[in-house]
Design an enzyme around this catalytic site. Structure first.
Site, PDB file in Angstrom:
ATOM      1  N   ARG A  99     -56.412  92.861 -39.033  1.00 11.26           N
ATOM      2  CA  ARG A  99     -56.038  91.969 -37.933  1.00 11.26           C
ATOM      3  C   ARG A  99     -55.880  90.526 -38.396  1.00 11.26           C
ATOM      4  O   ARG A  99     -54.971  89.823 -37.948  1.00 11.26           O
ATOM      5  CB  ARG A  99     -57.076  92.064 -36.808  1.00 11.26           C
ATOM      6  CG  ARG A  99     -56.836  91.115 -35.632  1.00 11.26           C
ATOM      7  CD  ARG A  99     -55.402  91.083 -35.150  1.00 11.26           C
ATOM      8  NE  ARG A  99     -54.859  92.403 -34.856  1.00 11.26           N
ATOM      9  CZ  ARG A  99     -53.574  92.645 -34.683  1.00 11.26           C
ATOM     10  NH1 ARG A  99     -52.684  91.681 -34.814  1.00 11.26           N
ATOM     11  NH2 ARG A  99     -53.159  93.863 -34.409  1.00 11.26           N
ATOM     12  N   LYS A 134     -47.630  69.128 -33.654  1.00  8.02           N
ATOM     13  CA  LYS A 134     -47.938  70.000 -32.516  1.00  8.02           C
ATOM     14  C   LYS A 134     -48.145  71.425 -33.037  1.00  8.02           C
ATOM     15  O   LYS A 134     -47.325  72.321 -32.837  1.00  8.02           O
ATOM     16  CB  LYS A 134     -46.809  69.943 -31.485  1.00  8.02           C
ATOM     17  CG  LYS A 134     -46.623  68.552 -30.898  1.00  8.02           C
ATOM     18  CD  LYS A 134     -45.407  68.481 -29.996  1.00  8.02           C
ATOM     19  CE  LYS A 134     -45.190  67.072 -29.458  1.00  8.02           C
ATOM     20  NZ  LYS A 134     -43.976  66.951 -28.633  1.00  8.02           N
ATOM     21  N   LYS A 166     -45.873  53.964 -33.495  1.00  7.39           N
ATOM     22  CA  LYS A 166     -45.294  54.283 -32.190  1.00  7.39           C
ATOM     23  C   LYS A 166     -45.509  53.118 -31.223  1.00  7.39           C
ATOM     24  O   LYS A 166     -46.092  52.093 -31.582  1.00  7.39           O
ATOM     25  CB  LYS A 166     -45.891  55.574 -31.650  1.00  7.39           C
ATOM     26  CG  LYS A 166     -45.565  56.796 -32.507  1.00  7.39           C
ATOM     27  CD  LYS A 166     -45.920  58.083 -31.796  1.00  7.39           C
ATOM     28  CE  LYS A 166     -45.423  59.285 -32.572  1.00  7.39           C
ATOM     29  NZ  LYS A 166     -45.642  60.562 -31.840  1.00  7.39           N
ATOM     30  N   GLU A 199     -40.995  54.106 -34.549  1.00  7.69           N
ATOM     31  CA  GLU A 199     -40.346  54.665 -33.374  1.00  7.69           C
ATOM     32  C   GLU A 199     -39.700  53.533 -32.576  1.00  7.69           C
ATOM     33  O   GLU A 199     -40.353  52.535 -32.274  1.00  7.69           O
ATOM     34  CB  GLU A 199     -41.385  55.386 -32.519  1.00  7.69           C
ATOM     35  CG  GLU A 199     -40.866  55.954 -31.215  1.00  7.69           C
ATOM     36  CD  GLU A 199     -42.001  56.504 -30.362  1.00  7.69           C
ATOM     37  OE1 GLU A 199     -42.268  57.699 -30.431  1.00  7.69           O
ATOM     38  OE2 GLU A 199     -42.637  55.690 -29.632  1.00  7.69           O
ATOM     39  N   ASP A 220     -36.147  57.518 -30.488  1.00 12.03           N
ATOM     40  CA  ASP A 220     -36.934  58.293 -29.533  1.00 12.03           C
ATOM     41  C   ASP A 220     -36.215  58.438 -28.200  1.00 12.03           C
ATOM     42  O   ASP A 220     -35.930  57.455 -27.518  1.00 12.03           O
ATOM     43  CB  ASP A 220     -38.297  57.618 -29.322  1.00 12.03           C
ATOM     44  CG  ASP A 220     -39.201  58.412 -28.400  1.00 12.03           C
ATOM     45  OD1 ASP A 220     -39.298  59.634 -28.588  1.00 12.03           O
ATOM     46  OD2 ASP A 220     -39.799  57.807 -27.496  1.00 12.03           O
TER      47      ASP A 220
END
Length: 299
Positions: A99, A134, A166, A199, A220
């Site tokens: 598994r 992510k 950012k 960004e 962005d």
């Protein structure tokens, strides 16, 4: 800082701890200790195979007596019925690793298959599809490896190997110039040779990024039309003679990579690539992927 191999070994240790614990009660109670057998990995769905070399680490770590014969390597296109590899050895070990190996193989192959689908949509263009952060906690290295196997490219691995400034960083730092300047100063003081990406949300921020001398600009949530205009603007700036000024901003004398990001789907991907960007980052490569169907059966 741990190496890639050390991090993967840690992941496998955790996987064995959460699944096998102090032993597979079913297997230990029903299978004689000296029973030897063979199992084969059978592909049940078309896609790109990934995780073969990690599967080898699973078997070697759990039981060195497990011997693996590979027929299909990472990165190869597979179809239902294909046999990727055969493993021989103690049946107890085969059943207890099944598994964990399948979870890794199915997940990595799903990521590689999705990446291949996106990169194929960019066929003929210089643009590469990028992953993001992510990812599944603990699985990042494997998922990003699967992206490479599928033909894509990796963005930063984590917060440590690239500077990505950012909007929140800019706001807290007091502006783009201040943020980039502080980042460069920090790198110099700490002996770091890291790319700096910024960004941006509009042309004014693009100009500030170019003035500050960043390595990559992330557009962005731009539309394809705005992206094309931004790419042309950046390329004009970079190509301008050093002794001249472009739109009142001094020429930086360095190439600048351009990345598109934000809500880009398989349907809109090509339009962004045709604008001439170097990279398109897509969270969907890892955050919502279906595993490739396969099974591990006695043979």
């Amino acid at each position: 800082m741990k190496t890639r191999d050390e991090l993967i070994d840690d992941l496998l240790t955790l996987a064995f701890a959460e699944d096998v614990g102090d032993g597979d009660a079913t297997t230990l109670s029903t299978i004689p200790v000296d029973e030897v057998g063979r199992q084969q990995l059978i592909v049940k769905e078309e896609g790109i195979l990934a995780g073969v070399e990690i599967a080898r680490k699973v078997f070697e770590k759990f039981d060195p007596d497990l011997k693996m014969t590979v027929y299909i390597n990472d990165g190869m296109h597979v179809k239902p019925g294909d046999i990727a590899f055969v493993v021989e050895g103690p049946v107890r070990s085969l059943l207890q690793t099944e598994r964990i190996m399948l979870n890794i193989m199915q997940r990595m192959s799903g990521v590689a298959t999705m990446t291949d689908k996106y990169q194929q949509r960019l066929s003929g263009l210089k643009t590469k599809v990028l992953d993001t952060r992510k990812t599944t906690p603990g699985m990042r290295l494997l998922e990003k490896e699967a992206v490479r196997i599928g033909g894509g490219a990796n963005h930063r691995i984590g917060l440590f190997d690239m500077i990505l400034i950012k909007d929140n960083h800019v706001d807290f730092a007091g502006g783009i110039r201040q943020a980039v300047s502080a980042a460069k100063k920090w790198c110099a003081e700490n002996g770091k040779d890291l790319k700096i990406e910024l960004e941006v949300r509009n042309t004014d921020e693009i100009d500030q990024a170019l003035e500050a001398g960043v390595d990559r600009i992330m557009l962005d949530n731009f539309t394809p039309e705005r992206t094309r205009e931004a790419v042309e603007h950046i390329r004009r700036y970079v190509a301008a003679p050093a002794e001249l000024e472009a739109d009142s901003h001094k020429h930086s004398g360095k190439e600048v990579e351009i990345e598109s990001s934000g809500g880009i789907t398989l349907d809109t991907l090509r339009a962004y690539g045709e604008c001439g960007v170097d990279f398109i980052s897509v969270g969907a490569l890892t955050h919502s992927v279906k595993g490739l169907d396969m099974s591990f059966k006695a043979c």
